[in-house]
Design an enzyme around this catalytic site. Structure first.
Site, PDB file in Angstrom:
ATOM      1  N   ASP A 147      -6.947   4.781   3.316  1.00 36.75           N
ATOM      2  CA  ASP A 147      -6.112   3.935   2.481  1.00 36.75           C
ATOM      3  C   ASP A 147      -6.909   2.793   1.726  1.00 36.75           C
ATOM      4  O   ASP A 147      -7.484   2.200   2.355  1.00 36.75           O
ATOM      5  CB  ASP A 147      -5.236   3.357   3.427  1.00 36.75           C
ATOM      6  CG  ASP A 147      -4.313   2.553   2.696  1.00 36.75           C
ATOM      7  OD1 ASP A 147      -4.217   2.427   1.415  1.00 36.75           O
ATOM      8  OD2 ASP A 147      -3.008   2.140   3.438  1.00 36.75           O
ATOM      9  N   HIS A 163       0.766  -1.300   0.127  1.00 41.41           N
ATOM     10  CA  HIS A 163       0.130   0.103   0.235  1.00 41.41           C
ATOM     11  C   HIS A 163       0.940   1.153  -0.104  1.00 41.41           C
ATOM     12  O   HIS A 163       0.444   2.358  -0.432  1.00 41.41           O
ATOM     13  CB  HIS A 163      -0.852   0.079   1.291  1.00 41.41           C
ATOM     14  CG  HIS A 163      -1.576  -1.340   1.301  1.00 41.41           C
ATOM     15  ND1 HIS A 163      -2.036  -1.652   2.499  1.00 41.41           N
ATOM     16  CD2 HIS A 163      -1.955  -2.131   0.520  1.00 41.41           C
ATOM     17  CE1 HIS A 163      -2.612  -2.811   2.310  1.00 41.41           C
ATOM     18  NE2 HIS A 163      -2.736  -3.179   0.952  1.00 41.41           N
ATOM     19  N   LEU A 201      -2.127   4.671   7.188  1.00 41.74           N
ATOM     20  CA  LEU A 201      -1.922   3.590   6.265  1.00 41.74           C
ATOM     21  C   LEU A 201      -1.828   2.070   6.644  1.00 41.74           C
ATOM     22  O   LEU A 201      -1.521   1.890   7.857  1.00 41.74           O
ATOM     23  CB  LEU A 201      -0.312   3.792   5.746  1.00 41.74           C
ATOM     24  CG  LEU A 201       0.004   5.115   4.679  1.00 41.74           C
ATOM     25  CD1 LEU A 201       1.270   5.272   4.558  1.00 41.74           C
ATOM     26  CD2 LEU A 201      -1.110   5.032   3.450  1.00 41.74           C
ATOM     27  N   CYS A 202      -2.183   1.273   5.802  1.00 39.59           N
ATOM     28  CA  CYS A 202      -2.196  -0.040   6.146  1.00 39.59           C
ATOM     29  C   CYS A 202      -0.911  -0.611   6.807  1.00 39.59           C
ATOM     30  O   CYS A 202       0.097  -0.046   5.841  1.00 39.59           O
ATOM     31  CB  CYS A 202      -2.791  -1.177   5.232  1.00 39.59           C
ATOM     32  SG  CYS A 202      -4.683  -1.119   4.829  1.00 39.59           S
ATOM     33  N   PRO A 203      -0.667  -1.360   7.475  1.00 47.35           N
ATOM     34  CA  PRO A 203      -1.588  -2.224   8.165  1.00 47.35           C
ATOM     35  C   PRO A 203      -2.411  -1.460   9.474  1.00 47.35           C
ATOM     36  O   PRO A 203      -3.161  -2.196  10.210  1.00 47.35           O
ATOM     37  CB  PRO A 203      -1.124  -3.511   8.723  1.00 47.35           C
ATOM     38  CG  PRO A 203       0.249  -2.993   9.002  1.00 47.35           C
ATOM     39  CD  PRO A 203       0.425  -1.796   8.038  1.00 47.35           C
TER      40      PRO A 203
END
Lengths: 347, 77
Positions: B39, A45, B12-14
């Protein structure tokens, strides 16, 4: 009735931890996964912030591995505690600011705490003797077991046959004969085992999972520490090191320059924490300024920002500055000449 | 059965997954948790986390940059 033993598997999302957990599952052990988030983890991500990377899969590999295995996964935030590992690694750094051995000791130690808290019997990892130059060597394997406090409760199913038997083997919870004796940097045995288990899709073998192993990232972190005069960081700091072009034109301030829309959007989320500027007359980057700056500094930053905008060849570029204190300012500047941007400004 | 909300915007992940997980363990089966995040990775990760841990995603709604993911807490022991 025979008691079902329970193992906690350290799941990074890579092939080795997938296989290690599978080998133990095959022996009828109840396995649950633990994945630690340090803040430095390389996540799909983070890359996907950039628009050009949007096509890349956005999956979290640790979750994906857990799903393939049919096990639960507990993702644990260790950001705060991990700082001491990064800042004061007892065993030192690898080729960059990667404290791999201390990191592994710390994670196994946390896993030991977790199994005690949750009533699990032992810990498994995907380590392989000789696989990594710093942390996965014959002489470091016992160091990890002893310094983490896990001792004989730590089992490495992929290379167990190269190591003294652990408690799960000695007690007959697992059959040592069904464990493996992988060794060295070759990935062929893992790939063969993956094929045997029918795993066709997995994260790239031996791929780095931590930004600290990246030379450029480590340089940016070292620069941050130097500029602050102390080795400390917050999560936002290390996230921002993953994004944008970083330039330090003067020792007391740094610019973080969005490279495209995705990064600009991400940096936009930080705009209230930094003096920042963006181009008005032309399409261009959002720029955060990290440091206490004067008008002269902001004028220079504006000229640099203009150089990275579509107005790079224009006579003048108009920008808006928003000072951290809240004041707004419009500037009209000549983009800095390429040759005036010194090479060592780039971090 | 109660409804809860979790603000995971800008994370933001996680991190949205971790915050979801930490909240869900405090809830009871039948409760719902609406996670608000930004996100896009959360659209994949929160459902994946629910699948592996035995919970259920009821609904995902996306409006511009904001994503709302409704999770039904199940008895996942």
């Amino acid at each position: 009735m025979k008691k079902t033993r329970k193992a906690a598997a350290l799941i990074s999302g890579g092939l080795d931890s997938l296989l290690a957990a599978k080998v133990i599952l095959e022996q009828g052990i109840h396995v649950e996964g633990i994945n630690f988030f340090t803040g430095f983890c390389v996540e799909g991500h983070t890359h996907a912030i950039r628009k050009k990377d949007k096509a890349k899969p956005k999956r979290n590999n640790a979750l994906w591995v857990a799903e393939q295995l049919g096990i639960k996964l507990h993702i644990i935030d260790i950001i705060e505690e991990y700082k001491d590992v990064v800042i004061n690694p007892k065993h030192g750094y690898g080729s960059n600011l990667n404290p791999c051995l201390d990191c592994k000791i710390f994670m196994v130690h946390k896993a030991k705490e977790w199994i005690q808290e949750h009533g699990f019997d032992f810990i498994i990892t995907g380590e392989v003797v000789g696989q990594r130059p710093k942390s996965q060597r014959k002489d470091t394997m016992p160091v990890i077991a002893s310094e983490s406090g896990a001792d004989e409760l730590l089992l490495r199913p992929l290379c167990a046959k190269n190591l003294p038997p652990s408690k799960p083997e000695l007690e007959g919870w697992v059959d040592r004969d069904k464990l493996h004796g992988f060794e060295g940097r070759t990935r062929k045995p893992q790939m063969a085992l993956a094929a045997e288990f029918g795993f066709q899709d997995y994260a790239q073998p031996a791929g780095g999972c931590c930004f600290l192993t990246d030379r450029q990232y480590s340089q940016k972190l070292a620069d941050l520490w130097k500029a602050r005069g102390s080795r400390r960081y917050e999560l936002d700091d290390i996230m921002l090191l993953k994004v944008g072009r970083h330039l330090r034109p003067r020792p007391h301030f740094k610019m973080i320059i969005g490279r495209e829309d995705g990064e600009n959007k991400f940096l936009h989320g930080y705009r209230k924490q930094y003096t920042h500027l963006f181009t008005r007359s032309h399409k261009g980057p959002l720029v955060l300024i990290d440091g206490d700056v004067t008008q002269e500094d902001v004028d220079l930053a504006a000229q640099i920002a203009a150089r990275f905008s579509q107005g790079r060849n224009a006579a003048k570029v108009e920008l808006e500055v928003q000072w951290l204190e809240g004041d707004r300012q419009t500037l009209s500047v000549v983009p800095i000449a390429v040759e005036a941007i010194e090479k060592d400004w780039y971090l | 059965m109660s409804n809860y909300e979790l603000d995971a915007r800008r994370m933001l992940c996680p991190m949205p997954v971790i915050r979801t997980q930490d909240k869900v363990v405090q809830l009871k089966p039948g409760d719902t948790l609406c996670v608000i995040c930004t996100d896009p990775g959360a659209v994949h990760d929160i459902p994946a986390w629910c699948r592996v841990n035995g919970h259920q995603v009821m609904d995902i709604q996306q409006q511009e940059e904001e994503i709302r993911i409704s999770v039904l807490v199940c008895d996942a022991r």
